[in-house]
Design a protein around this motif. Structure first.
Motif, PDB file in Angstrom:
ATOM      1  N   ASP A 107       0.808  -1.053   0.012  1.00 15.45           N
ATOM      2  CA  ASP A 107      -0.110  -0.160  -0.066  1.00 15.45           C
ATOM      3  C   ASP A 107       0.868   1.205  -0.107  1.00 15.45           C
ATOM      4  O   ASP A 107       0.690   2.135  -0.903  1.00 15.45           O
ATOM      5  CB  ASP A 107      -0.985   0.004   1.126  1.00 15.45           C
ATOM      6  N   ARG A 158       2.669   1.615  -3.437  1.00 15.85           N
ATOM      7  CA  ARG A 158       1.533   2.177  -4.196  1.00 15.85           C
ATOM      8  C   ARG A 158       1.340   3.459  -4.275  1.00 15.85           C
ATOM      9  O   ARG A 158       1.406   4.408  -5.175  1.00 15.85           O
ATOM     10  CB  ARG A 158       0.220   1.223  -4.072  1.00 15.85           C
ATOM     11  N   SER A 159       1.240   3.995  -3.137  1.00 16.37           N
ATOM     12  CA  SER A 159       0.906   5.559  -2.704  1.00 16.37           C
ATOM     13  C   SER A 159       2.017   6.253  -3.418  1.00 16.37           C
ATOM     14  O   SER A 159       1.940   7.213  -3.955  1.00 16.37           O
ATOM     15  CB  SER A 159       0.628   5.817  -1.171  1.00 16.37           C
ATOM     16  N   VAL A 182       4.402   5.484  -5.362  1.00 14.11           N
ATOM     17  CA  VAL A 182       4.674   5.353  -6.857  1.00 14.11           C
ATOM     18  C   VAL A 182       3.514   6.432  -7.734  1.00 14.11           C
ATOM     19  O   VAL A 182       3.855   7.297  -8.121  1.00 14.11           O
ATOM     20  CB  VAL A 182       4.199   4.119  -7.637  1.00 14.11           C
ATOM     21  N   ARG A 183       2.187   6.483  -7.008  1.00 12.10           N
ATOM     22  CA  ARG A 183       1.284   7.326  -7.702  1.00 12.10           C
ATOM     23  C   ARG A 183       1.612   8.867  -7.331  1.00 12.10           C
ATOM     24  O   ARG A 183       1.461   9.736  -8.361  1.00 12.10           O
ATOM     25  CB  ARG A 183      -0.247   6.875  -7.207  1.00 12.10           C
ATOM     26  N   ARG A 223       8.604   1.399  -8.236  1.00 10.62           N
ATOM     27  CA  ARG A 223       7.804   0.507  -8.938  1.00 10.62           C
ATOM     28  C   ARG A 223       8.688  -0.962  -8.727  1.00 10.62           C
ATOM     29  O   ARG A 223       7.669  -1.965  -8.754  1.00 10.62           O
ATOM     30  CB  ARG A 223       7.644   0.919 -10.277  1.00 10.62           C
ATOM     31  N   ARG A 269       6.890  -4.251  -7.423  1.00 11.48           N
ATOM     32  CA  ARG A 269       6.755  -5.583  -7.962  1.00 11.48           C
ATOM     33  C   ARG A 269       7.661  -6.511  -7.248  1.00 11.48           C
ATOM     34  O   ARG A 269       6.892  -7.690  -7.194  1.00 11.48           O
ATOM     35  CB  ARG A 269       7.481  -5.693  -9.422  1.00 11.48           C
ATOM     36  N   GLU A 307       4.901  -7.126  -4.388  1.00 14.87           N
ATOM     37  CA  GLU A 307       3.867  -8.056  -4.998  1.00 14.87           C
ATOM     38  C   GLU A 307       4.087  -9.581  -5.320  1.00 14.87           C
ATOM     39  O   GLU A 307       3.492 -10.527  -4.972  1.00 14.87           O
ATOM     40  CB  GLU A 307       3.351  -7.479  -6.235  1.00 14.87           C
ATOM     41  N   TRP A 347       4.055 -11.302  -2.124  1.00 14.65           N
ATOM     42  CA  TRP A 347       2.688 -11.507  -1.643  1.00 14.65           C
ATOM     43  C   TRP A 347       2.135 -12.567  -2.577  1.00 14.65           C
ATOM     44  O   TRP A 347       1.424 -13.462  -1.806  1.00 14.65           O
ATOM     45  CB  TRP A 347       1.951 -10.190  -1.813  1.00 14.65           C
ATOM     46  N   ASP A 348       2.349 -12.746  -3.694  1.00 15.11           N
ATOM     47  CA  ASP A 348       1.779 -13.450  -4.519  1.00 15.11           C
ATOM     48  C   ASP A 348       1.976 -15.114  -4.102  1.00 15.11           C
ATOM     49  O   ASP A 348       1.359 -16.016  -3.899  1.00 15.11           O
ATOM     50  CB  ASP A 348       2.224 -13.316  -5.931  1.00 15.11           C
ATOM     51  N   VAL A 354       0.517 -15.927  -0.947  1.00 17.30           N
ATOM     52  CA  VAL A 354      -0.976 -16.257  -0.872  1.00 17.30           C
ATOM     53  C   VAL A 354      -1.417 -17.227  -1.759  1.00 17.30           C
ATOM     54  O   VAL A 354      -2.509 -17.933  -1.671  1.00 17.30           O
ATOM     55  CB  VAL A 354      -1.730 -14.731  -1.196  1.00 17.30           C
ATOM     56  N   SER A 355      -0.839 -17.458  -2.875  1.00 17.55           N
ATOM     57  CA  SER A 355      -1.344 -18.467  -4.009  1.00 17.55           C
ATOM     58  C   SER A 355      -0.760 -19.888  -3.475  1.00 17.55           C
ATOM     59  O   SER A 355       0.393 -20.024  -3.243  1.00 17.55           O
ATOM     60  CB  SER A 355      -0.642 -18.239  -5.319  1.00 17.55           C
ATOM     61  N   ALA A 359       1.694 -17.851  -9.345  1.00 18.73           N
ATOM     62  CA  ALA A 359       0.759 -17.010 -10.264  1.00 18.73           C
ATOM     63  C   ALA A 359       1.278 -16.883 -11.518  1.00 18.73           C
ATOM     64  O   ALA A 359       2.426 -17.671 -12.091  1.00 18.73           O
ATOM     65  CB  ALA A 359       0.766 -15.685  -9.741  1.00 18.73           C
ATOM     66  N   GLY A 360       0.582 -16.240 -12.245  1.00 18.17           N
ATOM     67  CA  GLY A 360       1.245 -16.022 -14.013  1.00 18.17           C
ATOM     68  C   GLY A 360      -0.009 -16.797 -14.924  1.00 18.17           C
ATOM     69  O   GLY A 360      -0.521 -17.601 -14.480  1.00 18.17           O
ATOM     70  N   PRO A 361      -0.184 -16.224 -16.196  1.00 21.96           N
ATOM     71  CA  PRO A 361      -1.260 -16.691 -16.995  1.00 21.96           C
ATOM     72  C   PRO A 361      -0.787 -18.221 -17.217  1.00 21.96           C
ATOM     73  O   PRO A 361       0.272 -18.502 -17.662  1.00 21.96           O
ATOM     74  CB  PRO A 361      -1.044 -15.931 -18.134  1.00 21.96           C
ATOM     75  N   LEU A 367      -5.782   8.942  -3.408  1.00 21.15           N
ATOM     76  CA  LEU A 367      -4.966   8.116  -2.730  1.00 21.15           C
ATOM     77  C   LEU A 367      -5.579   7.932  -1.283  1.00 21.15           C
ATOM     78  O   LEU A 367      -5.360   6.763  -0.634  1.00 21.15           O
ATOM     79  CB  LEU A 367      -3.496   8.406  -2.595  1.00 21.15           C
ATOM     80  N   GLU A 405      -1.435   2.217 -12.220  1.00 21.49           N
ATOM     81  CA  GLU A 405      -0.257   2.006 -11.401  1.00 21.49           C
ATOM     82  C   GLU A 405      -0.719   0.674 -10.682  1.00 21.49           C
ATOM     83  O   GLU A 405       0.167  -0.168 -10.120  1.00 21.49           O
ATOM     84  CB  GLU A 405      -0.019   3.048 -10.351  1.00 21.49           C
ATOM     85  N   VAL A 406      -2.016   0.259 -10.498  1.00 19.50           N
ATOM     86  CA  VAL A 406      -2.244  -0.832  -9.629  1.00 19.50           C
ATOM     87  C   VAL A 406      -3.150  -1.911 -10.478  1.00 19.50           C
ATOM     88  O   VAL A 406      -2.707  -3.135 -10.475  1.00 19.50           O
ATOM     89  CB  VAL A 406      -3.059  -0.494  -8.257  1.00 19.50           C
ATOM     90  N   SER A 465      -0.968  -9.815 -14.287  1.00 15.16           N
ATOM     91  CA  SER A 465      -0.159 -10.685 -13.606  1.00 15.16           C
ATOM     92  C   SER A 465      -0.952 -12.022 -13.495  1.00 15.16           C
ATOM     93  O   SER A 465      -0.366 -13.013 -13.150  1.00 15.16           O
ATOM     94  CB  SER A 465      -0.152 -10.024 -12.076  1.00 15.16           C
ATOM     95  N   GLY A 466      -2.225 -11.690 -13.813  1.00 17.05           N
ATOM     96  CA  GLY A 466      -3.045 -13.099 -13.983  1.00 17.05           C
ATOM     97  C   GLY A 466      -3.452 -13.792 -12.577  1.00 17.05           C
ATOM     98  O   GLY A 466      -3.907 -14.687 -12.514  1.00 17.05           O
ATOM     99  N   SER A 467      -3.033 -12.869 -11.508  1.00 20.88           N
ATOM    100  CA  SER A 467      -3.525 -13.423 -10.104  1.00 20.88           C
ATOM    101  C   SER A 467      -4.967 -13.011 -10.024  1.00 20.88           C
ATOM    102  O   SER A 467      -4.909 -11.603  -9.405  1.00 20.88           O
ATOM    103  CB  SER A 467      -2.260 -13.078  -9.425  1.00 20.88           C
ATOM    104  N   GLU A 519      -6.218 -12.791  -6.962  1.00 18.57           N
ATOM    105  CA  GLU A 519      -6.065 -12.600  -5.503  1.00 18.57           C
ATOM    106  C   GLU A 519      -5.692 -11.084  -5.804  1.00 18.57           C
ATOM    107  O   GLU A 519      -6.313 -10.150  -4.872  1.00 18.57           O
ATOM    108  CB  GLU A 519      -5.108 -13.415  -4.765  1.00 18.57           C
ATOM    109  N   ARG A 520      -4.764 -10.891  -6.481  1.00 19.27           N
ATOM    110  CA  ARG A 520      -4.042  -9.583  -6.681  1.00 19.27           C
ATOM    111  C   ARG A 520      -5.256  -8.449  -7.164  1.00 19.27           C
ATOM    112  O   ARG A 520      -5.497  -7.292  -6.519  1.00 19.27           O
ATOM    113  CB  ARG A 520      -3.088  -9.267  -7.332  1.00 19.27           C
TER     114      ARG A 520
END
Lengths: 377, 265, 475
Positions: free
Chosen positions: B13, B16-17, B19-20, B35, B39, B42, B45-46, B49-50, B54-56, C213, C229-230, C237-239, C241-242
């Motif tokens: 969080d 992200r803030s 970056v923006r 960024r 990444r 993230e 985290w992925d 949590v997974s 993750a990934g297509p 924000l 950005e998000v 990412s294909g996730s 959950e995200r």
């Protein structure tokens, strides 16, 4: 766009001084259309006239504009435009045949962009000249044309989506937008914005014809607005009459060219120079820039929040001044000539005497105050 | 693990803030650094949590026919210069193709490179269509085996090529339908999309298109444009033959790259 | 906007806190409202991205389309939404009352009705579009959708259309309802931002409300910065959950604001006419439920000429009635009419309860009341008047001069030789009279749909949904 021709006469010099070392920011159709939004604002007229990048100025002042476009919207817009133009403009031809009765034989397509950026404007002129003169085989669709319009002494370059010709000897601006028309209805504000933008192109194309010695009215005031229909991607075309937008725009541009009077009133040493450093970022102390801007009159209205990059700066100024403009035109109109919050409230609670001409509004305000007090007691 | 997740979420969080905020101030340098950190967080985290990475999901379908070959098949069927979107649709409808438009973007460049390193080393090349300036036309693919007249683009050619493609697709659809129990849905949709953009090609939108009728309508309009287009193309082809070398004839002449500072008036 | 409201805005700006412009609540508040916050994908007409919804403020449901460009996922989302919304809507159908009607069969009216509270007018419009994009879908054929989806579409369409009916509370927008009860020191345009509006009413204004924000937009559009950005990286990412977590961050703040808005409105006492308008909502809701139960077709894409004219006339009458009812219910709204001279209020200084007019058989009881008022009365003698204090009563203005207004009561004081007890105000009572009255002309004479004149397109064809409607792409 490089290579802008710059006038060197009096007002031009003065505008150049206002700009200082800041590179001139080009006007696009959206910006020109937005000029009509608040014609009475001298600050905006001067900044636009000088070609100052208002977005950069607002950021530098610490009041970044609340605008932005989502990448999803941009992607969707591009995808829709390419769909309309795909397969030799197959969809566009179908719609022009339906809406304007374009004859079957009229399919010739010219992509002006094929010639490379620096020649596009000249190539557009040549193609339009040939078509207006009625030369055989002059073509029907002109993709990626580049038009120009003089805005307060500087040249703005404009790119309509498509120009279509040979519809009864007239040119039509084609504007491709990705907002949807659902059961024959679209978001009115989106349509209005598209019409204002298309009017800028009509005006630019008319100016070009006139310059080339043709009848400017060969450019139709009916523009072809192409949007996706319902929830599918299928494009649908509608004719939009932009006469009213043209009238507003013309009037506004005339005012823009009458910047001389505004310039005369300015202090000699005034400049909006952002003093960009080597990286292009402004280096001028923000407080100094703010002072310079405050020496010009703004006419803030809440509508600015959707149209002008400097809106938050001007709103902040209006707050500090306690201007009733903050509350919107309706409130301002209700209050007649009373411009400040302090003054209006003074008249309402009777601590201030009405000036000449304020007797009626003062009486109404006192009455309103009495009624509010009574009902809320 | 959930503590670690909480920490990561907080960190994400914040990043992200940040970056923006940096983007709003147009501070791209800072934004890029942030960024990268984002990444990284993230991904962590992925991973936490997974249960599955993750990934297509990549369908591991064996690709027997190369992208290049699939494009060739489609273009061969169409027999006219075409855009990637149409090539992909044709490949899917008639050859069970698996290509996506994005895979076609670098194709022409790769072909040109291959041709330069060993001219005519392959039986065919996927190459450019040529504009009236003999430069490569944007977004169009052609086959080297085609006569130059077919690969150059005059003012009427985009429409002529569209009609030519429509006839080819209608013919293919008719052939396919004759040999199959039910018409392929993708072929039907493709044909319907073409049919409604040809005068007399379809009745409204509801009924499935009749291939014979689409082809007949396309031929009728083609007859209107054919003579002039043939003339224009012959002229352009002649110019291309006399002015261009082998590479440029296949992949287009470079556009004038000189930067003209002075606005041409 | 009236001068009274303008003054309230000026005061709000000066004091730094919103000012009341109503003393009672003019909308119905359900005991079990469902808060519904939909988000859509930018640039698309009606591509849902997510929704947060529920009737329990501690347990919001979050529905997300994790690949918003995937059409199957969109319909799966619509089915999920139906799974939450339809049971809620249908839970109000069981308990009904029988309503007798003159010249028509009695009908069953639900005792209570659903209430979908959305953040703003954008959410109302988006709900209507969601309804439009789902109600024609078929559960069989080339693009089948789950069974509940077309039904959901019909309800969303109904609720979205009902929202534009003046005085309806089936689908209120928080910004509109708050704005009807409080005036802020900012413009109407800025009031459309729920966070900003609520801050004015509660803690005082803050520019934080405009910082996406800190307070993400209440939808349906998301913040472009968030998209870039998000959201876009999360989708790529294909996730799932995200994507879900990203959208949760955008919805949760608004969820809290919505319940705060409901609490604020609940803090106001209900206006006297609110129950009557809610009764109309219940009747309308029951009518819609009956149409569905009878197997009627989905709402047409467009109304025919007669239907459109009838609808317009209905809306105009509803608007006029709503305006009058609010004035009668709320002295602060009535004050606007007092300011313009269409109403006056004051103390009764003299009465003549036994006053009569005419002789013999045509002799009529016409009690007289003299009111002392500070209001500028701009009504001519003979104007018909009504009064919030005695709603059934009719009166007429006799004369007005020097702050004294004489009124004669013409209706609703009883049929005897003397007025019914309490029918004539006592000396010293505070009263208000106004030329606004709630009795409007009946509906304009419109032809039956079958005899629509050719100038208006002729009789509309009976609406039969066709395959085109059902197969329309949902790209």
């Amino acid at each position: 766009m490089s290579g802008l021709k710059r006038s060197t006469s009096g007002p031009g010099e003065r505008l150049a001084a206002l700009r200082g070392t800041t590179p001139q920011s080009p006007h696009d159709a959206r910006a020109i259309a937005a000029l009509a939004a608040n014609p009475g604002c001298a600050r905006r007229a001067l900044l636009d006239g000088a070609g100052i990048d208002k977005d950069a100025a607002a950021r530098h002042l610490g009041f970044p504009a609340p605008f932005g476009q989502s990448p999803f919207a941009i992607t969707r817009g591009n995808a829709f435009e390419s769909l309309v133009k795909a397969d030799g403009c197959a969809e566009l031809l179908r719609m022009l045949r339906e809406v304007l009765g374009l004859p079957i034989a009229e399919v010739a397509y010219h992509d002006v962009e094929n010639v490379g950026a620096h020649l596009r404007h000249a190539h557009t002129r040549a193609l339009i000249d040939r078509a207006a003169a009625g030369a055989p085989g002059a073509g029907t669709l002109y993709d990626h044309p580049l038009l120009s319009l003089e805005i307060a002494g500087s040249t703005a370059y404009l790119e309509p989506d498509v120009v279509a010709f040979q519809l009864g000897g007239r040119f039509h601006i084609v504007e491709i937008k990705s907002f949807a028309v659902i059961d024959g209805q679209a978001d009115p504000s989106a349509v209005a914005a598209a019409a204002r933008q298309a009017a800028v192109y009509v005006l630019a194309l008319r100016a070009l014809l006139e310059e080339l010695g043709h009848d400017p009215l060969k450019v139709s005031h009916d523009v072809v607005l192409v949007c996706p229909e319902n929830f599918a991607n299928r494009p649908v075309a509608t004719l939009v009459d932009v006469r009213r937008q043209l009238a507003v725009l013309r009037r506004q541009l005339t005012r823009m060219t009458a910047l001389d009077r505004l310039l005369d009133d300015l202090p000699e040493d005034l400049t909006f120079d952002l003093a960009p450093g080597e990286d292009g970022l402004p280096t001028r102390p923000p407080a100094e820039l703010a002072d310079a801007l405050r020496r010009t009159d703004a006419r803030y209205a809440p509508d600015c929040l959707s149209a002008c990059d400097l809106c938050f700066f001007c709103r902040d100024e209006a707050r500090q001044e306690g201007a009733s403009d903050l509350l919107g035109r309706q409130v301002r109109d209700e209050l007649g000539g009373v411009a400040s919050v302090e003054e209006a409230l003074g008249l309402a609670d009777g601590t201030r005497h009405p000036a000449e001409g304020q007797e009626e509004i003062a009486r109404l305000l006192r009455n309103a105050e009495r009624l509010r007090k009574e009902c809320l007691a | 693990m959930s503590d670690r997740l909480d920490d990561l979420e907080r960190r994400i969080d914040e990043l992200r803030s940040a970056v923006r905020r940096a983007m709003r101030a147009r501070d791209t340098g800072t934004a890029r650094v942030l960024r990268a950190e984002l990444r990284h967080a993230e991904r962590a985290w992925d991973a936490l949590v997974s249960t599955v990475p993750a990934g297509p999901p990549e369908p591991p379908a064996p690709r027997l026919v190369t992208v290049r070959e699939q494009v060739h098949q489609a273009l061969h069927l169409l027999s006219a210069p075409a855009q990637p979107r149409l090539i992909v649709a044709v490949s899917g409808a008639f050859f069970g193709g698996t290509i996506r438009s994005a895979q076609l973007t670098s194709l022409r460049r790769d072909e040109a490179r291959s041709f330069r390193s060993s001219p005519y080393g392959r039986p065919y090349y996927l190459c450019a269509a040529l504009t009236d300036r003999l430069s490569p036309a944007r977004g169009l693919l052609t086959l080297s085996a085609w006569p130059l007249e077919r690969r150059v683009i005059g003012p009427l050619s985009p429409r002529v090529d569209f009609l030519t493609c429509a006839i080819a697709i209608a013919t293919a659809a008719a052939t396919a339908a004759a040999g199959a129990a039910a018409p392929d849905e993708r072929a039907t949709r493709l044909l319907a999309g073409l049919a409604r953009n040809i005068p007399g090609g379809a009745d409204g939108d509801v009924a499935p298109p009749d291939p014979e009728r689409v082809a007949a309508a396309a031929r009728a309009e083609l007859a209107v444009h054919a003579e002039r287009d043939t003339r224009d193309r012959a002229e352009l082809a002649q110019r291309a033959t006399s002015q261009l070398g082998d590479v440029a004839r296949l992949f287009g002449a470079a556009t004038l790259s000189t930067i003209v500072k002075e606005e041409a008036r | 906007m009236s001068l009274l409201t303008s003054l309230a805005r000026l005061r709000a700006l000066h004091e730094g806190v919103a000012q009341p412009i109503a003393t009672v609540r003019h909308c119905h508040l359900s005991r079990r409202p469902m808060v519904f916050i939909p988000l859509k994908l930018s640039g698309e007409a009606a591509a849902p991205l997510a929704a947060m919804l529920g009737t329990d403020r501690d347990r919001p449901r979050l529905l997300v389309v994790t690949q918003p460009r995937n059409r199957d996922q969109r319909f799966a989302w619509a089915a999920e939404l139906a799974g939450v919304l339809l049971p809620y809507v249908e839970s109000f159908l069981a308990d009904t009352e029988t309503v007798e009607r003159r010249n028509a069969d009695p009908y069953e009216r639900a005792l209570d009705a659903p209430q979908l509270v959305v953040p703003n007018l954008g959410a109302v419009a988006f709900t209507r579009l969601l309804g439009r994009s789902t109600r024609f879908r078929r559960t069989d054929g080339p693009y089948p959708v789950p069974e509940e989806v077309p039904l959901l579409g019909r309800w969303l369409t109904y609720l979205g259309e009902r929202a534009s009916y003046p005085g309806s509370s089936l689908m209120p927008a928080a910004t509109e309802e708050l704005g009807r009860h409080w005036a802020t020191g900012q413009s109407g345009l800025e009031d459309a931002n729920l966070a900003a509006l609520l801050h004015w009413i509660t803690d005082g204004p803050t520019d934080d409300a405009e910082d996406p924000l800190i307070w993400p937009p209440a939808g349906p559009a998301t913040d472009p910065g968030f998209d870039a950005e998000v959201l876009a990286p999360a989708i790529d990412s294909g996730s799932p959950e995200r994507v879900t977590e990203a959208l949760r961050t955008q919805l949760e703040p608004t969820w809290r604001l919505m319940w705060r808005a409901i609490d604020l409105l609940a803090g106001l006492p209900e206006g006297a006419s609110v129950a009557q308008r809610w009764e109309q909502d219940r009747a309308s809701f029951s009518g819609m439920a009956a149409a569905i139960a009878e197997g009627g077709p989905p709402q047409p894409r467009r109304d025919g000429a007669v239907a459109a004219a009838a609808r317009l006339a209905r809306m105009e009458r509803a608007q006029a009635a709503y305006d009058v009812q609010r004035a009668y219910d709320d002295p602060l709204v009535m004050a606007e009419f007092r300011l313009t001279g269409e109403a006056f209020a004051g103390e009764v200084v003299e009465t003549d309860p036994g006053h009569t007019e005419g002789e013999g058989r045509s002799r009529k009881l016409r009690p007289l009341v003299v009111v002392k008022t500070d209001d500028p009365v701009r009504l001519p003698a003979g104007t018909a008047l009504g009064t919030p204090q005695r709603r059934g009563q009719g009166a007429e203005l006799v004369s007005a001069a020097g702050g004294l207004v004489t009124v004669k009561i013409t209706k609703g004081m009883g049929r005897g030789r003397t007025p019914a007890p309490g029918a004539v105000p006592e000396v010293g009572e505070r009263v208000c009279y106004t030329s606004l009255t709630d009795d409007f002309q009946g509906s304009p004479a419109l032809p039956e749909s079958e005899s629509t004149p050719w100038t208006h397109g002729g009789p509309p064809q009976e609406y039969v949904p066709n395959d085109d409607d059902a197969q329309e792409e949902w790209s």
